[in-house]
Write an enzyme that holds these catalytic residues in place. Structure first.
Site, PDB file in Angstrom:
ATOM      1  N   PHE A 131      22.573  43.730  -7.097  1.00 43.34           N
ATOM      2  CA  PHE A 131      23.348  42.954  -8.085  1.00 43.34           C
ATOM      3  C   PHE A 131      22.403  41.874  -8.779  1.00 43.34           C
ATOM      4  O   PHE A 131      22.437  41.957  -9.841  1.00 43.34           O
ATOM      5  CB  PHE A 131      24.527  42.232  -7.346  1.00 43.34           C
ATOM      6  CG  PHE A 131      25.549  43.172  -7.238  1.00 43.34           C
ATOM      7  CD1 PHE A 131      26.346  43.324  -8.262  1.00 43.34           C
ATOM      8  CD2 PHE A 131      25.711  43.860  -6.089  1.00 43.34           C
ATOM      9  CE1 PHE A 131      27.379  44.370  -8.335  1.00 43.34           C
ATOM     10  CE2 PHE A 131      26.945  44.591  -5.880  1.00 43.34           C
ATOM     11  CZ  PHE A 131      27.697  45.059  -6.989  1.00 43.34           C
ATOM     12  N   CYS A 186      23.312  52.905   0.356  1.00 46.75           N
ATOM     13  CA  CYS A 186      23.288  54.248   0.717  1.00 46.75           C
ATOM     14  C   CYS A 186      22.281  54.359   1.962  1.00 46.75           C
ATOM     15  O   CYS A 186      22.777  55.236   2.748  1.00 46.75           O
ATOM     16  CB  CYS A 186      22.396  54.988  -0.198  1.00 46.75           C
ATOM     17  SG  CYS A 186      22.990  54.931  -1.911  1.00 46.75           S
TER      18      CYS A 186
END
Ligand SMILES: [Zn+2]
Length: 337
Positions: A131, A186
């Site tokens: 982010f 992930c």
């Protein structure tokens, strides 16, 4: 357009949404792909094949075997040699479409270099995994009026949203602050390879709309390719009190230098470039008596079990197998200087 381009892109030109004028616009366009991992390597290949005339690919990491199941541009040899993703992508794109300019830049996108790297982009595609970089892109893109397309994928779930400054909601209109606390990544939640290409495909479709001047309805798309379900909603209107696109405050552009930081979901810490270049050959020679060294023109990797340091020419260093910034800083000070 020359006859070879007209032939090469003929099926895309036949598509009424693009046509010959759209194709000409693509050939003149410059797209910047921020992050050349799973999303970014798909963006890069699709835009190269579509004939976007200039592509800039920015990535700070190198190819590892665990990337290969979802990062379509890379091959086993790239992982075996630990080639930086931006360099491996540039090489592969030259074989996919030699008539465009594709340039890979091995660096970390920061407030210090964002203007140089994104300043003349016609569009920015988000292929990042964190982010902080997305808010940096949003601040820069809104400050300069450059459209960008947000994208994220983890597990079987993904989300996209185009941002056209001045016209549609920006990232901070929708998400005023980065999410707090640890987020699934992930590395922790796993990822299905096709969610990545699905999300990246929607981002590329939005990019093609924007670059060819076609009208684009700004929508937030969420999709889950395992549980099922694709949902598109119109992006909310711009927030009249948005700190970024209304009040024009750009705090992410102001930090001049970043402290060591953990790498998203990986047991690794990155030390920012020190602002002075490193002579990789000299460093490799210096480290060789101390442990296993692997060097190529892009980086030096040095094993200090259980840790591994990867040093790039600008001095940026990734310390693997620790999330302790103090340990990373100390290894850096000990071996790189
Ligand atoms: Zn906004």
């Amino acid at each position: 357009m020359d006859p070879s381009d007209r032939e090469r892109y003929s099926r895309q030109i036949l598509f009424p949404g693009i046509g010959e004028r759209g194709q000409e616009a693509l050939l003149r366009a410059h797209a910047v792909i921020a992050g050349c991992g799973a999303l970014g390597s798909f963006h890069a290949a699709a835009l190269a094949r579509a004939g976007v005339g200039r592509l800039t690919l920015i990535d700070r990491d190198y190819v590892e075997p665990s990337n290969l199941h979802r990062q379509w541009l890379f091959e086993e040899a790239d992982a075996a040699e630990a080639i930086p993703k931006a360099a491996a992508a540039e090489r592969r794109l030259a074989r996919i479409n030699s008539s465009i300019q594709a340039r890979g830049i091995v660096t970390d996108l920061t407030s210090a270099n964002v203007a140089a790297l994104l300043g003349d982009a016609d569009i920015v595609l988000d292929g990042t995994d964190n982010f902080e970089t997305r808010y940096l892109i949003n601040d820069f893109a809104v400050s300069r009026g450059i459209p960008w397309v947000y994208g994220a994928a983890v597990a079987a779930y993904g989300l996209t949203m185009p941002v056209i400054p001045g016209r549609t909601a920006c990232l901070r209109c929708v998400y005023p602050d980065p999410p707090a606390g640890a987020q699934p990544t992930c590395e922790t939640a796993g990822v299905l390879n096709v969610i990545v290409s699905a999300v990246a495909s929607i981002q590329v479709a939005d990019a093609l709309h924007i670059l060819t001047g076609a009208a684009l309805r700004a929508r937030i798309t969420t999709l889950d390719l395992w549980a099922g379900g694709i949902r598109q909603i119109d992006a909310p209107p711009r927030d009249p009190d948005c700190p970024t696109c209304a009040r024009r405050e750009f705090p992410y552009l102001e930090e001049s230098r970043r402290a060591p930081e953990g790498l998203c979901g990986r047991n690794a810490v990155q030390i920012a470039a020190a602002g002075r270049p490193v002579d990789l050959a000299a460093l490799a020679a210096r480290l060789a008596p101390l442990g296993a060294v692997r060097a190529n023109e892009y980086a030096v990797r040095f094993a200090v079990p259980p840790y591994e340091l990867t040093v790039f020419p600008d001095g940026r260093t990734i310390v693997k197998n620790t999330s302790d910034k103090g340990v990373a800083r100390s290894l850096y000070a000990r071996y790189v200087g």
